[in-house]
Design a protein around this motif. Sequence first.
Motif, mmCIF file in Angstrom:
data_model
loop_
_atom_site.group_PDB
_atom_site.id
_atom_site.type_symbol
_atom_site.label_atom_id
_atom_site.label_comp_id
_atom_site.label_asym_id
_atom_site.label_seq_id
_atom_site.Cartn_x
_atom_site.Cartn_y
_atom_site.Cartn_z
ATOM 1 N N MET A 238 0.835 -1.196 0.000
ATOM 2 C CA MET A 238 0.000 0.000 0.000
ATOM 3 C C MET A 238 0.874 1.253 0.000
ATOM 4 N N ALA A 239 1.978 1.196 0.730
ATOM 5 C CA ALA A 239 2.902 2.330 0.768
ATOM 6 C C ALA A 239 3.550 2.559 -0.599
ATOM 7 N N ARG A 240 3.817 1.494 -1.340
ATOM 8 C CA ARG A 240 4.367 1.649 -2.687
ATOM 9 C C ARG A 240 3.398 2.457 -3.568
ATOM 10 N N PHE A 241 2.132 2.119 -3.482
ATOM 11 C CA PHE A 241 1.155 2.856 -4.279
ATOM 12 C C PHE A 241 1.074 4.316 -3.824
ATOM 13 N N GLY A 242 1.136 4.539 -2.519
ATOM 14 C CA GLY A 242 1.167 5.912 -2.019
ATOM 15 C C GLY A 242 2.362 6.687 -2.540
ATOM 16 N N LEU A 243 3.501 6.010 -2.669
ATOM 17 C CA LEU A 243 4.708 6.653 -3.189
ATOM 18 C C LEU A 243 4.549 7.007 -4.667
ATOM 19 N N LEU A 244 3.886 6.133 -5.430
ATOM 20 C CA LEU A 244 3.568 6.472 -6.817
ATOM 21 C C LEU A 244 2.702 7.730 -6.880
ATOM 22 N N ALA A 245 1.715 7.799 -5.980
ATOM 23 C CA ALA A 245 0.827 8.960 -5.955
ATOM 24 C C ALA A 245 1.589 10.226 -5.582
ATOM 25 N N LEU A 246 2.490 10.130 -4.610
ATOM 26 C CA LEU A 246 3.295 11.280 -4.221
ATOM 27 C C LEU A 246 4.087 11.820 -5.408
ATOM 28 N N ASN A 247 4.496 10.919 -6.296
ATOM 29 C CA ASN A 247 5.303 11.296 -7.450
ATOM 30 C C ASN A 247 4.470 11.460 -8.726
ATOM 31 N N LYS A 248 3.174 11.676 -8.546
ATOM 32 C CA LYS A 248 2.260 12.024 -9.640
ATOM 33 C C LYS A 248 2.311 11.031 -10.790
ATOM 34 N N GLY A 249 2.355 9.752 -10.432
ATOM 35 C CA GLY A 249 2.268 8.712 -11.445
ATOM 36 C C GLY A 249 3.581 8.201 -11.977
ATOM 37 N N LYS A 250 4.687 8.719 -11.460
ATOM 38 C CA LYS A 250 6.009 8.240 -11.898
ATOM 39 C C LYS A 250 6.597 7.300 -10.840
ATOM 40 N N TRP A 251 7.309 6.290 -11.325
ATOM 41 C CA TRP A 251 7.986 5.354 -10.438
ATOM 42 C C TRP A 251 9.445 5.281 -10.846
ATOM 43 N N ASN A 252 10.297 5.891 -10.033
ATOM 44 C CA ASN A 252 11.731 5.863 -10.278
ATOM 45 C C ASN A 252 12.077 6.316 -11.697
ATOM 46 N N GLY A 253 11.429 7.398 -12.127
ATOM 47 C CA GLY A 253 11.708 7.977 -13.434
ATOM 48 C C GLY A 253 10.862 7.445 -14.568
ATOM 49 N N THR A 254 10.113 6.379 -14.340
ATOM 50 C CA THR A 254 9.261 5.786 -15.368
ATOM 51 C C THR A 254 7.821 6.244 -15.179
ATOM 52 N N VAL A 255 7.196 6.700 -16.246
ATOM 53 C CA VAL A 255 5.793 7.116 -16.171
ATOM 54 C C VAL A 255 4.905 5.877 -16.166
ATOM 55 N N VAL A 256 4.177 5.693 -15.074
ATOM 56 C CA VAL A 256 3.204 4.605 -14.991
ATOM 57 C C VAL A 256 1.842 5.109 -15.454
ATOM 58 N N VAL A 257 1.428 6.252 -14.930
ATOM 59 C CA VAL A 257 0.240 6.948 -15.421
ATOM 60 C C VAL A 257 0.628 8.407 -15.585
ATOM 61 N N ASN A 258 0.189 9.036 -16.657
ATOM 62 C CA ASN A 258 0.710 10.353 -16.977
ATOM 63 C C ASN A 258 0.275 11.408 -15.968
ATOM 64 N N GLU A 259 1.123 12.412 -15.809
ATOM 65 C CA GLU A 259 0.924 13.424 -14.777
ATOM 66 C C GLU A 259 -0.331 14.251 -15.013
ATOM 67 N N THR A 260 -0.683 14.473 -16.269
ATOM 68 C CA THR A 260 -1.893 15.241 -16.565
ATOM 69 C C THR A 260 -3.116 14.564 -15.973
ATOM 70 N N PHE A 261 -3.250 13.258 -16.208
ATOM 71 C CA PHE A 261 -4.375 12.526 -15.627
ATOM 72 C C PHE A 261 -4.292 12.535 -14.105
ATOM 73 N N PHE A 262 -3.100 12.321 -13.573
ATOM 74 C CA PHE A 262 -2.990 12.236 -12.120
ATOM 75 C C PHE A 262 -3.337 13.562 -11.463
ATOM 76 N N ASN A 263 -2.960 14.662 -12.084
ATOM 77 C CA ASN A 263 -3.337 15.970 -11.544
ATOM 78 C C ASN A 263 -4.852 16.163 -11.575
ATOM 79 N N GLN A 264 -5.492 15.705 -12.643
ATOM 80 C CA GLN A 264 -6.954 15.767 -12.699
ATOM 81 C C GLN A 264 -7.577 14.896 -11.602
ATOM 82 N N ALA A 265 -6.986 13.733 -11.387
ATOM 83 C CA ALA A 265 -7.530 12.796 -10.408
ATOM 84 C C ALA A 265 -7.461 13.332 -8.986
ATOM 85 N N THR A 266 -6.470 14.155 -8.707
ATOM 86 C CA THR A 266 -6.240 14.624 -7.339
ATOM 87 C C THR A 266 -6.580 16.099 -7.170
ATOM 88 N N ASN A 267 -7.462 16.584 -8.041
ATOM 89 C CA ASN A 267 -8.060 17.908 -7.892
ATOM 90 C C ASN A 267 -9.575 17.771 -8.040
#
Length: 360
Positions: A238-267
């Motif tokens: 669960m903490a791993r997923f939280g860390l992905l969210a903290l980094n707006k969809g990126k995991w260690n430099g790799t885009v898992v879900v794009n930042e545009t969508f993630f910003n929409q999701a968290t506003n």
Amino acid sequence: MKKIILFPLLFLSLANCSSDSSSNPDPVDPVEQMYFPPSDGNIVWQTKSIADLGWNQNAVQPLLDYLELKHTRSFIILVNGRIVMENYFNGHTATSPWYWASAGKTLTSTVTGIAEQEGIIDIDNKVSDYLGTGWTSAPLAKENLITCKNLLSMNSGLNDALGDNVEPANLQYVADAGTRWAYHNVYVKLQDVVASASGQTWTNYFNSKLRDKLGMTGGAWIDSGDGLSVYWSTTRNMARFGLLALNKGKWNGTVVVNETFFNQATNTSQNINLGYGYLWWLNGKASYHLPQSQLQFNGSIIPTAPNDMFMALGKNDQKIYVVPSKKMVVIRMGDAADDVNLALSDFDETLWQKISALYQ
């Protein structure tokens, strides 16, 4: 927050001493590099001590005492991806799986975003484009108003008072899509949308596109009946997923879900419940609504927590708190903090008073 105990809600155990980023110093070195734990199941995870952060060691034990008193099974704080606190209670361990409950809605939101970035769905399209007509019992013209974005935003217009079942007979029209906010399990139809569009099962698509990329080893969707499934995993997953969210969809430099969508999701996703994004709860807004109520409450959802915090919240107080201004992720898993599981309770406010005491 006594006004809230009038509503015996089914989901989320969710003003004044604010701890937003403008009034409190950032608790970490802003130039410290973000850490991501290995994604291959390696149990090694970098840590950061309370002393290294300059936090208040005297605030640790009161926090732990409160967590144990409130039936917690596990608790983690990450700062810049490093574990600062990791504690287990009541026989729970780092390898014990536990259910996410409605906190897992954010997994569905994220995978929906992945499917959109791959071009297999468009969240502005109507749900019936992917599932065919008749997936509700609403009149066809009303059903065709419901888009995937309406499911993400909880404003489908379907009746939220008919229980958890998401079979067509239980999905009845109340209002036109987009005109009424109501917390509803119909969001799970997004999993069917993704499965239909991808030609894969939901589980296979989820595992390959999200779970395995983050190293969330062993996590699984378990059928709970009524057409629903609940995600189970360890607390670190669960903490791993939280860390992905903290980094707006990126995991260690790799885009898992794009930042545009993630910003929409968290506003704020619609103009009725300002405290709700795409299946994420949002702190620090001017007002918010609760499940099973059409009332509006003024002020922040958790006024003792940072205003920029966004949250995945589930039944019996399953919590992912993400605080960008503090570079912090907080996880709480366990049984209901209080005897009566309400949508919001003093637990969240008191918990954040005690967490804030660590770094204030």
